[in-house]
Write a protein that holds these residues in place. Structure first.
Motif, PDB file in Angstrom:
ATOM      1  N   THR A 257      -5.764  -8.135  -5.584  1.00  0.00           N
ATOM      2  CA  THR A 257      -6.218  -8.842  -6.782  1.00  0.00           C
ATOM      3  C   THR A 257      -5.074  -9.096  -7.766  1.00  0.00           C
ATOM      4  OG1 THR A 257      -6.792  -6.763  -7.934  1.00  0.00           O
ATOM      5  CG2 THR A 257      -8.522  -7.813  -6.604  1.00  0.00           C
ATOM      6  N   MET A 258      -3.904  -8.528  -7.491  1.00  0.00           N
ATOM      7  CA  MET A 258      -2.766  -8.733  -8.390  1.00  0.00           C
ATOM      8  C   MET A 258      -2.273 -10.172  -8.299  1.00  0.00           C
ATOM      9  SD  MET A 258      -0.738  -5.136  -7.904  1.00  0.00           S
ATOM     10  CE  MET A 258      -1.582  -3.583  -8.249  1.00  0.00           C
ATOM     11  N   LYS A 259      -1.602 -10.649  -9.339  1.00  0.00           N
ATOM     12  CA  LYS A 259      -1.226 -12.058  -9.429  1.00  0.00           C
ATOM     13  C   LYS A 259       0.156 -12.374  -8.882  1.00  0.00           C
ATOM     14  CE  LYS A 259      -4.234 -12.991 -13.384  1.00  0.00           C
ATOM     15  NZ  LYS A 259      -4.328 -13.514 -14.769  1.00  0.00           N
ATOM     16  N   LYS A 260       1.021 -11.364  -8.764  1.00  0.00           N
ATOM     17  CA  LYS A 260       2.383 -11.606  -8.286  1.00  0.00           C
ATOM     18  C   LYS A 260       2.681 -10.746  -7.069  1.00  0.00           C
ATOM     19  CE  LYS A 260       4.393 -12.927 -12.757  1.00  0.00           C
ATOM     20  NZ  LYS A 260       5.458 -12.643 -13.739  1.00  0.00           N
ATOM     21  N   VAL A 261       3.375 -11.339  -6.111  1.00  0.00           N
ATOM     22  CA  VAL A 261       3.728 -10.612  -4.890  1.00  0.00           C
ATOM     23  C   VAL A 261       4.655  -9.448  -5.209  1.00  0.00           C
ATOM     24  CG1 VAL A 261       4.914 -10.796  -2.668  1.00  0.00           C
ATOM     25  CG2 VAL A 261       3.429 -12.650  -3.438  1.00  0.00           C
ATOM     26  N   GLU A 262       5.597  -9.670  -6.126  1.00  0.00           N
ATOM     27  CA  GLU A 262       6.557  -8.612  -6.483  1.00  0.00           C
ATOM     28  C   GLU A 262       5.836  -7.398  -7.062  1.00  0.00           C
ATOM     29  OE1 GLU A 262       6.726 -11.726  -7.447  1.00  0.00           O
ATOM     30  OE2 GLU A 262       8.469 -12.513  -6.352  1.00  0.00           O
ATOM     31  N   THR A 263       4.871  -7.665  -7.937  1.00  0.00           N
ATOM     32  CA  THR A 263       4.104  -6.571  -8.544  1.00  0.00           C
ATOM     33  C   THR A 263       3.294  -5.840  -7.485  1.00  0.00           C
ATOM     34  OG1 THR A 263       3.898  -7.846 -10.590  1.00  0.00           O
ATOM     35  CG2 THR A 263       2.416  -5.974 -10.319  1.00  0.00           C
ATOM     36  N   ALA A 264       2.614  -6.600  -6.626  1.00  0.00           N
ATOM     37  CA  ALA A 264       1.795  -5.997  -5.576  1.00  0.00           C
ATOM     38  C   ALA A 264       2.651  -5.169  -4.627  1.00  0.00           C
ATOM     39  CB  ALA A 264       1.055  -7.089  -4.810  1.00  0.00           C
ATOM     40  N   SER A 265       3.843  -5.671  -4.304  1.00  0.00           N
ATOM     41  CA  SER A 265       4.737  -4.951  -3.400  1.00  0.00           C
ATOM     42  C   SER A 265       5.185  -3.623  -4.007  1.00  0.00           C
ATOM     43  CB  SER A 265       5.948  -5.820  -3.080  1.00  0.00           C
ATOM     44  OG  SER A 265       6.845  -5.139  -2.235  1.00  0.00           O
ATOM     45  N   GLY A 266       5.597  -3.654  -5.273  1.00  0.00           N
ATOM     46  CA  GLY A 266       6.052  -2.428  -5.933  1.00  0.00           C
ATOM     47  C   GLY A 266       4.940  -1.411  -6.091  1.00  0.00           C
ATOM     48  N   VAL A 267       3.785  -1.867  -6.566  1.00  0.00           N
ATOM     49  CA  VAL A 267       2.654  -0.961  -6.786  1.00  0.00           C
ATOM     50  C   VAL A 267       2.154  -0.370  -5.465  1.00  0.00           C
ATOM     51  CG1 VAL A 267       0.249  -0.828  -7.559  1.00  0.00           C
ATOM     52  CG2 VAL A 267       1.939  -2.057  -8.932  1.00  0.00           C
ATOM     53  N   SER A 268       2.048  -1.209  -4.438  1.00  0.00           N
ATOM     54  CA  SER A 268       1.544  -0.721  -3.150  1.00  0.00           C
ATOM     55  C   SER A 268       2.502   0.284  -2.523  1.00  0.00           C
ATOM     56  CB  SER A 268       1.290  -1.889  -2.190  1.00  0.00           C
ATOM     57  OG  SER A 268       2.482  -2.600  -1.931  1.00  0.00           O
ATOM     58  N   ASN A 269       3.806   0.072  -2.698  1.00  0.00           N
ATOM     59  CA  ASN A 269       4.789   1.050  -2.204  1.00  0.00           C
ATOM     60  C   ASN A 269       4.601   2.408  -2.870  1.00  0.00           C
ATOM     61  OD1 ASN A 269       7.166   0.404  -0.299  1.00  0.00           O
ATOM     62  ND2 ASN A 269       6.888  -1.501  -1.409  1.00  0.00           N
ATOM     63  N   ILE A 270       4.444   2.394  -4.182  1.00  0.00           N
ATOM     64  CA  ILE A 270       4.271   3.652  -4.927  1.00  0.00           C
ATOM     65  C   ILE A 270       2.987   4.360  -4.498  1.00  0.00           C
ATOM     66  CG2 ILE A 270       3.862   4.629  -7.218  1.00  0.00           C
ATOM     67  CD1 ILE A 270       5.670   2.383  -8.326  1.00  0.00           C
ATOM     68  N   ILE A 271       1.884   3.610  -4.433  1.00  0.00           N
ATOM     69  CA  ILE A 271       0.600   4.191  -4.036  1.00  0.00           C
ATOM     70  C   ILE A 271       0.676   4.765  -2.624  1.00  0.00           C
ATOM     71  CG2 ILE A 271      -1.812   3.672  -3.507  1.00  0.00           C
ATOM     72  CD1 ILE A 271      -1.738   1.591  -5.742  1.00  0.00           C
ATOM     73  N   TYR A 272       1.236   3.983  -1.723  1.00  0.00           N
ATOM     74  CA  TYR A 272       1.335   4.379  -0.317  1.00  0.00           C
ATOM     75  C   TYR A 272       2.127   5.671  -0.141  1.00  0.00           C
ATOM     76  CZ  TYR A 272       2.927   3.899   4.579  1.00  0.00           C
ATOM     77  OH  TYR A 272       3.236   4.105   5.897  1.00  0.00           O
ATOM     78  N   LEU A 273       3.326   5.723  -0.716  1.00  0.00           N
ATOM     79  CA  LEU A 273       4.169   6.897  -0.555  1.00  0.00           C
ATOM     80  C   LEU A 273       3.589   8.114  -1.273  1.00  0.00           C
ATOM     81  CD1 LEU A 273       7.720   5.297  -0.862  1.00  0.00           C
ATOM     82  CD2 LEU A 273       6.516   6.021   1.207  1.00  0.00           C
ATOM     83  N   ALA A 274       2.997   7.899  -2.458  1.00  0.00           N
ATOM     84  CA  ALA A 274       2.388   9.009  -3.191  1.00  0.00           C
ATOM     85  C   ALA A 274       1.220   9.603  -2.408  1.00  0.00           C
ATOM     86  CB  ALA A 274       1.927   8.540  -4.565  1.00  0.00           C
ATOM     87  N   LEU A 275       0.361   8.747  -1.873  1.00  0.00           N
ATOM     88  CA  LEU A 275      -0.773   9.229  -1.080  1.00  0.00           C
ATOM     89  C   LEU A 275      -0.304   9.956   0.176  1.00  0.00           C
ATOM     90  CD1 LEU A 275      -3.317   6.249  -1.286  1.00  0.00           C
ATOM     91  CD2 LEU A 275      -3.538   8.503  -2.346  1.00  0.00           C
ATOM     92  N   ALA A 276       0.742   9.435   0.818  1.00  0.00           N
ATOM     93  CA  ALA A 276       1.243  10.050   2.048  1.00  0.00           C
ATOM     94  C   ALA A 276       1.853  11.423   1.784  1.00  0.00           C
ATOM     95  CB  ALA A 276       2.270   9.128   2.699  1.00  0.00           C
TER      96      ALA A 276
END
Length: 244
Positions: free
Chosen positions: A156-175
């Motif tokens: 639902t985010m509007k920018k690919v750069e934002t989605a990429s950064g946020v998803s990286n943080i979420i992914y690694l934190a959850l892992a």
């Protein structure tokens, strides 16, 4: 039906051409698996049990990354490039478009499971019963659905750069905090308490239980279903506001 199958085929081709998928969902989990089962001295007395345990960790790590990053970022890309808007103008139903994306992603998850399982067998000769291979694979596949919902929330985010950064943080934190890189009993007590409420921990826990000869805990089912509902409601709510 033919249109949906064709769309699924296109989705899978696009995923395999995505460097994020190849790097995060296949290369990194297999590399981590090799390092932590053959190079790093973990001090675990039963190497066979550790190799099977860590194989499940890296399989869930692989699938979770594909669901959060590849699925979510791809949705943002399609939105920013106008592809989603174009599809709304075609006779192809919106529900069928989204369903084909979900189905295509689940097929990719299944392929990821097979590839990482095969790597575990080839690298360390991991030996499980037929039922353990099958049921652990089914668990990882079905229990990945809440992370697809999380990926749709990232989408639902509007920018690919934002989605990429946020998803990286979420992914690694959850892992990391969820115990996919190392067992949570090595963590401080406060981190262990946090981990036990994370979907990533219960995602991995179900697979760990299966290779140990038991079944996923009922709490894992409840927590994963709860996160699925929360992520879906948030994603649908945000998309409705954006469309309005």
């Amino acid at each position: 039906m033919n249109a949906i199958l064709t769309q699924c085929k296109f989705e899978m081709i696009r995923i395999f051409r995505n460097p994020y998928f190849v790097f995060w969902s296949l290369f990194m989990p297999i590399l981590f698996y090799f390092i932590f089962t053959n190079i790093v001295n973990t001090g675990v007395p039963d190497q066979g049990e550790w190799q099977a345990y860590y194989l499940m960790s890296m399989t869930t790590f692989s699938v979770m990354g594909s669901a959060i990053m590849n699925f979510g970022i791809r949705m943002v890309q399609e939105q920013t490039e106008g592809w989603s808007t174009f599809m709304k103008l075609t006779p192809f139903p919106s529900w069928a478009y989204f369903a084909s994306k979900m189905f295509g992603q689940l097929i990719i998850h299944l392929l990821s499971i097979v590839i990482v399982f095969l790597a575990g067998y080839l690298i360390n000769g991991v030996s499980l019963s037929v039922s353990q291979w099958i049921f652990s694979g089914i668990w990882v596949l079905i229990a990945s659905i809440p992370f697809l919902a999380l990926g749709s929330l990232v989408g639902t985010m509007k920018k690919v750069e934002t989605a990429s950064g946020v998803s990286n943080i979420i992914y690694l934190a959850l892992a990391i905090v969820g115990g996919m890189w190392m067992p949570i009993n090595t963590f401080p007590t406060f981190l262990q308490n946090i981990a036990e409420w994370l979907p990533s921990y219960h995602f991995g826990s179900g697979a760990w239980n299966i290779v140990q000869g038991t079944s996923p805990d009922w709490q894992s089912y409840l927590i994963l279903i709860g996160y699925l509902i929360i992520f879906l409601l948030l994603a649908v709510s945000i998309r409705r506001k954006q469309e309005a």
